[in-house]
Motif scaffolding. Sequence first.
Motif, PDB file in Angstrom:
ATOM      1  N   GLU A 220     -20.501 -24.015 -19.175  1.00  0.00           N
ATOM      2  CA  GLU A 220     -21.360 -24.813 -18.308  1.00  0.00           C
ATOM      3  C   GLU A 220     -21.147 -24.415 -16.847  1.00  0.00           C
ATOM      4  OE1 GLU A 220     -23.765 -26.834 -16.393  1.00  0.00           O
ATOM      5  OE2 GLU A 220     -23.833 -27.176 -18.573  1.00  0.00           O
ATOM      6  N   PRO A 221     -22.192 -23.908 -16.159  1.00  0.00           N
ATOM      7  CA  PRO A 221     -22.015 -23.490 -14.763  1.00  0.00           C
ATOM      8  C   PRO A 221     -21.586 -24.614 -13.825  1.00  0.00           C
ATOM      9  CG  PRO A 221     -24.022 -22.560 -15.682  1.00  0.00           C
ATOM     10  CD  PRO A 221     -23.524 -23.562 -16.679  1.00  0.00           C
ATOM     11  N   GLY A 222     -21.848 -25.873 -14.202  1.00  0.00           N
ATOM     12  CA  GLY A 222     -21.461 -26.984 -13.344  1.00  0.00           C
ATOM     13  C   GLY A 222     -20.007 -27.378 -13.449  1.00  0.00           C
ATOM     14  N   HIS A 223     -19.251 -26.734 -14.342  1.00  0.00           N
ATOM     15  CA  HIS A 223     -17.831 -27.083 -14.480  1.00  0.00           C
ATOM     16  C   HIS A 223     -17.057 -26.637 -13.246  1.00  0.00           C
ATOM     17  CE1 HIS A 223     -13.715 -27.198 -16.023  1.00  0.00           C
ATOM     18  NE2 HIS A 223     -14.164 -28.018 -16.946  1.00  0.00           N
ATOM     19  N   PRO A 224     -16.096 -27.448 -12.763  1.00  0.00           N
ATOM     20  CA  PRO A 224     -15.386 -27.096 -11.518  1.00  0.00           C
ATOM     21  C   PRO A 224     -14.559 -25.821 -11.603  1.00  0.00           C
ATOM     22  CG  PRO A 224     -14.417 -29.055 -12.534  1.00  0.00           C
ATOM     23  CD  PRO A 224     -15.700 -28.787 -13.257  1.00  0.00           C
ATOM     24  N   LEU A 225     -14.261 -25.305 -12.804  1.00  0.00           N
ATOM     25  CA  LEU A 225     -13.514 -24.058 -12.912  1.00  0.00           C
ATOM     26  C   LEU A 225     -14.407 -22.857 -13.237  1.00  0.00           C
ATOM     27  CD1 LEU A 225     -10.287 -25.186 -14.822  1.00  0.00           C
ATOM     28  CD2 LEU A 225     -10.520 -24.625 -12.405  1.00  0.00           C
ATOM     29  N   TYR A 226     -15.681 -23.108 -13.455  1.00  0.00           N
ATOM     30  CA  TYR A 226     -16.604 -22.018 -13.804  1.00  0.00           C
ATOM     31  C   TYR A 226     -16.658 -20.994 -12.665  1.00  0.00           C
ATOM     32  CZ  TYR A 226     -20.874 -19.606 -15.252  1.00  0.00           C
ATOM     33  OH  TYR A 226     -21.792 -18.659 -15.642  1.00  0.00           O
ATOM     34  N   GLY A 227     -16.478 -19.727 -13.013  1.00  0.00           N
ATOM     35  CA  GLY A 227     -16.555 -18.665 -12.022  1.00  0.00           C
ATOM     36  C   GLY A 227     -15.314 -18.486 -11.177  1.00  0.00           C
ATOM     37  N   GLN A 228     -14.273 -19.307 -11.393  1.00  0.00           N
ATOM     38  CA  GLN A 228     -13.037 -19.196 -10.616  1.00  0.00           C
ATOM     39  C   GLN A 228     -12.101 -18.167 -11.248  1.00  0.00           C
ATOM     40  OE1 GLN A 228     -12.778 -21.014  -7.723  1.00  0.00           O
ATOM     41  NE2 GLN A 228     -14.850 -21.688  -8.234  1.00  0.00           N
ATOM     42  N   THR A 229     -11.246 -17.590 -10.427  1.00  0.00           N
ATOM     43  CA  THR A 229     -10.193 -16.702 -10.922  1.00  0.00           C
ATOM     44  C   THR A 229      -8.882 -17.477 -10.848  1.00  0.00           C
ATOM     45  OG1 THR A 229     -11.361 -14.724 -10.178  1.00  0.00           O
ATOM     46  CG2 THR A 229      -9.000 -14.509 -10.600  1.00  0.00           C
ATOM     47  N   VAL A 230      -8.285 -17.732 -12.012  1.00  0.00           N
ATOM     48  CA  VAL A 230      -7.188 -18.691 -12.135  1.00  0.00           C
ATOM     49  C   VAL A 230      -5.888 -17.974 -12.487  1.00  0.00           C
ATOM     50  CG1 VAL A 230      -6.389 -20.778 -13.305  1.00  0.00           C
ATOM     51  CG2 VAL A 230      -8.836 -20.441 -12.903  1.00  0.00           C
ATOM     52  N   VAL A 231      -4.820 -18.345 -11.797  1.00  0.00           N
ATOM     53  CA  VAL A 231      -3.468 -17.853 -12.080  1.00  0.00           C
ATOM     54  C   VAL A 231      -2.576 -19.059 -12.320  1.00  0.00           C
ATOM     55  CG1 VAL A 231      -1.477 -16.583 -11.151  1.00  0.00           C
ATOM     56  CG2 VAL A 231      -3.813 -15.771 -10.702  1.00  0.00           C
ATOM     57  N   PHE A 232      -1.606 -18.925 -13.225  1.00  0.00           N
ATOM     58  CA  PHE A 232      -0.698 -20.008 -13.572  1.00  0.00           C
ATOM     59  C   PHE A 232       0.723 -19.655 -13.137  1.00  0.00           C
ATOM     60  CE2 PHE A 232      -4.250 -20.109 -16.439  1.00  0.00           C
ATOM     61  CZ  PHE A 232      -4.583 -21.449 -16.505  1.00  0.00           C
ATOM     62  N   THR A 233       1.462 -20.689 -12.695  1.00  0.00           N
ATOM     63  CA  THR A 233       2.853 -20.490 -12.305  1.00  0.00           C
ATOM     64  C   THR A 233       3.678 -21.702 -12.730  1.00  0.00           C
ATOM     65  OG1 THR A 233       4.338 -19.948 -10.446  1.00  0.00           O
ATOM     66  CG2 THR A 233       2.568 -21.506  -9.998  1.00  0.00           C
ATOM     67  N   GLY A 234       4.965 -21.488 -12.955  1.00  0.00           N
ATOM     68  CA  GLY A 234       5.835 -22.579 -13.389  1.00  0.00           C
ATOM     69  C   GLY A 234       5.701 -22.847 -14.883  1.00  0.00           C
ATOM     70  N   GLU A 235       6.515 -23.756 -15.379  1.00  0.00           N
ATOM     71  CA  GLU A 235       6.527 -24.098 -16.803  1.00  0.00           C
ATOM     72  C   GLU A 235       5.421 -25.103 -17.100  1.00  0.00           C
ATOM     73  OE1 GLU A 235       7.937 -23.519 -20.628  1.00  0.00           O
ATOM     74  OE2 GLU A 235       8.620 -22.535 -18.800  1.00  0.00           O
ATOM     75  N   LEU A 236       4.522 -24.765 -18.026  1.00  0.00           N
ATOM     76  CA  LEU A 236       3.422 -25.625 -18.428  1.00  0.00           C
ATOM     77  C   LEU A 236       3.717 -26.276 -19.771  1.00  0.00           C
ATOM     78  CD1 LEU A 236       0.429 -23.209 -17.662  1.00  0.00           C
ATOM     79  CD2 LEU A 236       1.461 -24.877 -16.126  1.00  0.00           C
ATOM     80  N   SER A 237       3.195 -27.471 -19.977  1.00  0.00           N
ATOM     81  CA  SER A 237       3.442 -28.171 -21.236  1.00  0.00           C
ATOM     82  C   SER A 237       2.752 -27.495 -22.408  1.00  0.00           C
ATOM     83  CB  SER A 237       2.971 -29.626 -21.126  1.00  0.00           C
ATOM     84  OG  SER A 237       1.580 -29.695 -20.921  1.00  0.00           O
ATOM     85  N   ILE A 238       1.648 -26.771 -22.157  1.00  0.00           N
ATOM     86  CA  ILE A 238       0.919 -26.151 -23.261  1.00  0.00           C
ATOM     87  C   ILE A 238       1.140 -24.643 -23.337  1.00  0.00           C
ATOM     88  CG2 ILE A 238      -0.879 -27.917 -23.285  1.00  0.00           C
ATOM     89  CD1 ILE A 238      -2.693 -25.964 -21.759  1.00  0.00           C
ATOM     90  N   GLY A 239       1.879 -24.062 -22.416  1.00  0.00           N
ATOM     91  CA  GLY A 239       2.115 -22.623 -22.445  1.00  0.00           C
ATOM     92  C   GLY A 239       0.984 -21.857 -21.783  1.00  0.00           C
ATOM     93  N   ARG A 240       1.322 -20.763 -21.137  1.00  0.00           N
ATOM     94  CA  ARG A 240       0.314 -20.020 -20.380  1.00  0.00           C
ATOM     95  C   ARG A 240      -0.763 -19.375 -21.246  1.00  0.00           C
ATOM     96  NH1 ARG A 240       3.637 -17.132 -15.418  1.00  0.00           N
ATOM     97  NH2 ARG A 240       4.837 -18.990 -14.834  1.00  0.00           N
TER      98      ARG A 240
END
Length: 335
Positions: free
Chosen positions: A236-256
């Motif tokens: 969905e183009p209206g999603h706030p993460l649509y088209g973003q370039t995302v990087v993860f850092t730190g320990e996540l509860s669901i894993g990278r």
Amino acid sequence: MGLDFTAIDFETANGFRGSPCAVGLTKVRGGQIVDEASWLMRPPPNHDHFDYHNVRIHGIRADDVAGHPRFGELFPEIGAFIGDDILAAHNAAFDLGVIRSGLEVSGLPGPAYDYVCTVMLSRRCYSLVSNSLPFAAEEAGVPLVKHHDAAEDARACAGILIDIARRNQANSIAELYLSLGLVMPRQQAFDPATDGLSKSSIAALAAAGGTAAPLRPFQAGWPEEGANPLPNPDAEPGHPLYGQTVVFTGELSIGRPEAKRRSADVGARPESRVTGRTTVLVVGDGFVASDLRSGRLTGKARRVLELHDRGQPIEVLSEGEFLQMVGDFAAAAIA
């Protein structure tokens, strides 16, 4: 048509979107707040347990809602207050998801809503290192005395949208979206008796049957990055993460690897390191937006702040904010 809408904010009892325990609503006419309403409520049956993390965030306990109507019983009043208004919410995917999932597990149909997301608009119109509600409200000049009080958060959301419309010289939501080249998203009407359930509700019902996957336990050491899947072309183009370039850092509860998959599902492009392409950094380890001021940051987060100071449009999200956006059933702590 003037700048007319209703801002909405939900607080939930646990990590499932369909467990609302409080709602705040702020009605705006002609760019002015004209009415407000708020309710405590019991979440739908079998989804009404209160998680420690959620209680720590908003302070609402099971005893506080005992004797109150359940969400399904109260929704006619909520819906009557909204009427035919456009809904505004800060991270609208979450709040519209609360309505849908809460009604689905209550066995009730829901109306269609046009809606706007002030996270997405804040990202477009402000230049903030975090577009969380306190940061955006501060930029808009809106007092936010008690974050995670549903009534206060709805009022702050309304103030942000009013400010963004003013900055863009828009006299209505339609004018604002036209000026920004955006198409207003819409949540369609649904009936759980005939339509398929949302992913969030399916996961919650599976959990109620004892088949939900447990949270990934904390593991010391360098987190596994995993592959970088391609963005979902049908997202969905209206999603706030649509088209973003995302990087993860730190320990996540669901894993990278799982976090990357979920970000790609909503149209984001996950990557493994911060570069000039990065637009969003998701920080684990219990990070909250206020840590940007206290300095409790990972090396990647410090790199993001440096790039932001140099003019790169980049944003920091807590894991809780990210999980809200992707609809994770186990999203327990929302910052």
